[in-house]
Design a protein around this motif. Structure first.
Motif, PDB file in Angstrom:
ATOM      1  N   THR A   1     -10.072   2.131 -82.331  1.00 28.77           N
ATOM      2  CA  THR A   1      -9.511   3.569 -82.253  1.00 28.77           C
ATOM      3  C   THR A   1      -8.649   4.033 -83.278  1.00 28.77           C
ATOM      4  O   THR A   1      -8.092   3.152 -84.339  1.00 28.77           O
TER       5      THR A   1
ATOM      6  N   LYS B   1      -9.959   1.887 -72.772  1.00 29.75           N
ATOM      7  CA  LYS B   1     -11.259   2.918 -72.731  1.00 29.75           C
ATOM      8  C   LYS B   1     -10.890   4.400 -73.026  1.00 29.75           C
ATOM      9  O   LYS B   1     -11.242   5.243 -73.894  1.00 29.75           O
TER      10      LYS B   1
ATOM     11  N   GLN C   1     -11.810   6.904 -76.248  1.00 31.98           N
ATOM     12  CA  GLN C   1     -12.320   8.274 -75.908  1.00 31.98           C
ATOM     13  C   GLN C   1     -11.547   9.277 -76.611  1.00 31.98           C
ATOM     14  O   GLN C   1     -11.913  10.200 -77.420  1.00 31.98           O
ATOM     15  N   THR C   2     -10.117   9.024 -76.552  1.00 33.47           N
ATOM     16  CA  THR C   2      -9.046  10.104 -76.880  1.00 33.47           C
ATOM     17  C   THR C   2      -8.776  10.112 -78.577  1.00 33.47           C
ATOM     18  O   THR C   2      -8.880  11.166 -79.064  1.00 33.47           O
TER      19      THR C   2
ATOM     20  N   PRO D   1     -10.988   8.341 -81.206  1.00 34.12           N
ATOM     21  CA  PRO D   1     -12.156   7.292 -81.797  1.00 34.12           C
ATOM     22  C   PRO D   1     -11.968   7.207 -83.139  1.00 34.12           C
ATOM     23  O   PRO D   1     -11.329   8.061 -83.817  1.00 34.12           O
TER      24      PRO D   1
END
Length: 160
Positions: free
Chosen positions: A99, A130, A134-135, A137
């Motif tokens: 991330t 997760k 998503q927030t 990447p």
């Protein structure tokens, strides 16, 4: 040392403290003092941005009222279950590798190990990961700098 509630003796705290000590030994408003002052400001901004990213994800998980207490880490903080330490480290490493929750070249502070441990105890660590992925990447080849970050003069972080 910083006078914030979440103060610990982590590496990033020592780096910040050492920068402040060195800056305070310089002639005020000299070029060296200004460079160090900028680095101190930048490091604080990076830390604030990383904390805000964690806070946003915790709020997305539904921890609006608990966010500050989940992020609060002091010298007195302990790992809730020693069996969780390895899992917390693995999740923290995955967060750093997969991330952009923190800037490239900036390691996640050990304070977040305590936060991940708390998330494991709440059975929310995997969901946190997760949402983080998503927030925030990780974009290959694109360094993720904290908002407004420019060049650092003295910080001992590897270059992206």
């Amino acid at each position: 040392m910083p006078h914030d509630v979440s103060h610990t003796e982590a590496d990033d705290d020592r780096i910040l403290y050492n920068l402040i000590v060195v800056r305070n030994q310089q002639a005020k408003d000299s070029e060296e003092w200004q460079k160090l002052n900028y680095d101190i400001y930048t490091l604080r901004q990076i830390r604030r941005e990383v904390r805000n990213r964690w806070k946003r994800i915790l709020e997305d998980l539904g921890f609006q009222k608990e966010t500050d207490s989940l992020l609060s880490v002091t010298k007195l903080s302990t790992i809730s279950d020693s069996k969780n330490t390895r899992k917390a480290r693995e999740i923290l490493l995955k967060l750093a590798e997969e991330t952009a929750i923190c800037p490239t070249g900036w390691e996640l502070s050990e304070r977040y190990l305590f936060v991940v441990d708390r998330l494991i105890a709440l059975d929310a660590a995997e969901e946190f990961f997760k949402i983080a992925r998503q927030t925030y990447p990780k974009k290959p080849g694109v360094p993720c700098l904290a908002d407004g970050q420019k060049e650092l003069h003295y910080l001992p972080f590897p270059s992206p």
